[in-house]
Design a protein around this motif. Sequence first.
Motif, PDB file in Angstrom:
ATOM      1  N   LEU A 146       0.797  -1.227   0.000  1.00 49.34           N
ATOM      2  CA  LEU A 146       0.000   0.000   0.000  1.00 49.34           C
ATOM      3  C   LEU A 146       0.833   1.282   0.000  1.00 49.34           C
ATOM      4  O   LEU A 146       0.483   2.245  -0.664  1.00 49.34           O
ATOM      5  CB  LEU A 146      -0.939   0.021   1.210  1.00 49.34           C
ATOM      6  N   ARG A 147       1.929   1.302   0.742  1.00 46.94           N
ATOM      7  CA  ARG A 147       2.687   2.545   0.894  1.00 46.94           C
ATOM      8  C   ARG A 147       3.953   2.591   0.050  1.00 46.94           C
ATOM      9  O   ARG A 147       4.444   3.658  -0.287  1.00 46.94           O
ATOM     10  CB  ARG A 147       3.053   2.798   2.360  1.00 46.94           C
ATOM     11  N   GLU A 148       4.515   1.403  -0.298  1.00 45.73           N
ATOM     12  CA  GLU A 148       5.751   1.382  -1.077  1.00 45.73           C
ATOM     13  C   GLU A 148       5.537   0.916  -2.512  1.00 45.73           C
ATOM     14  O   GLU A 148       6.484   0.817  -3.281  1.00 45.73           O
ATOM     15  CB  GLU A 148       6.791   0.484  -0.382  1.00 45.73           C
ATOM     16  N   GLY A 149       4.277   0.605  -2.872  1.00 50.99           N
ATOM     17  CA  GLY A 149       3.972   0.211  -4.248  1.00 50.99           C
ATOM     18  C   GLY A 149       4.424  -1.185  -4.608  1.00 50.99           C
ATOM     19  O   GLY A 149       4.608  -1.503  -5.781  1.00 50.99           O
ATOM     20  N   GLY A 150       4.583  -2.045  -3.622  1.00 51.11           N
ATOM     21  CA  GLY A 150       5.037  -3.406  -3.874  1.00 51.11           C
ATOM     22  C   GLY A 150       3.938  -4.296  -4.426  1.00 51.11           C
ATOM     23  O   GLY A 150       2.791  -3.877  -4.608  1.00 51.11           O
ATOM     24  N   THR A 151       4.296  -5.551  -4.690  1.00 55.72           N
ATOM     25  CA  THR A 151       3.354  -6.544  -5.188  1.00 55.72           C
ATOM     26  C   THR A 151       3.499  -7.813  -4.360  1.00 55.72           C
ATOM     27  O   THR A 151       4.616  -8.276  -4.124  1.00 55.72           O
ATOM     28  CB  THR A 151       3.640  -6.874  -6.671  1.00 55.72           C
TER      29      THR A 151
END
Length: 158
Positions: free
Chosen positions: A51-56
């Motif tokens: 949500l905050r670091e744009g990960g998957t």
Amino acid sequence: MKILLSCLLVLTLQSCMSQENKKNSNKDTFKISKTNTQWKQELSAKAYYVLREGGTERAFSSPLNDTEDAGTYVCAACKTPLFNSEHKFDSGTGWPSFDREIPGNVAFSKEGNGFTGIEEHCATCGGHLGHVFNDGPKETTGKRHCINGVALNFIPNP
């Protein structure tokens, strides 16, 4: 020579400051805005990463991928309703997939290299959700909202 170097340094600093101001003025503002420390206290490590670091998250790792109950999928960070269960379908990709979002609750941005689709964010808190592609069911919208399950909470219908 010192004057020339001083002028060059001043111009370079002004240019950098101008670019930084432009970058900051282009930042989206969201109804819910918290510091990274606050988000880290409220979210699990996986949820924070997505949500905050744009990960998957890893494909097929979310229990929401197999959820077939009627209800609403909400943002795991701020509880904004994002997707309705009647628009969920099995895309075979390993992530919860929907053919449409709840209008106004999902924001879109074109970032990345073009191979990852259009990035989706919660319109309320800016949390990264996943990506939308144009390879969804043709009989509906033709869209595939490929969403990280850790970015969602499921609220079953009463």
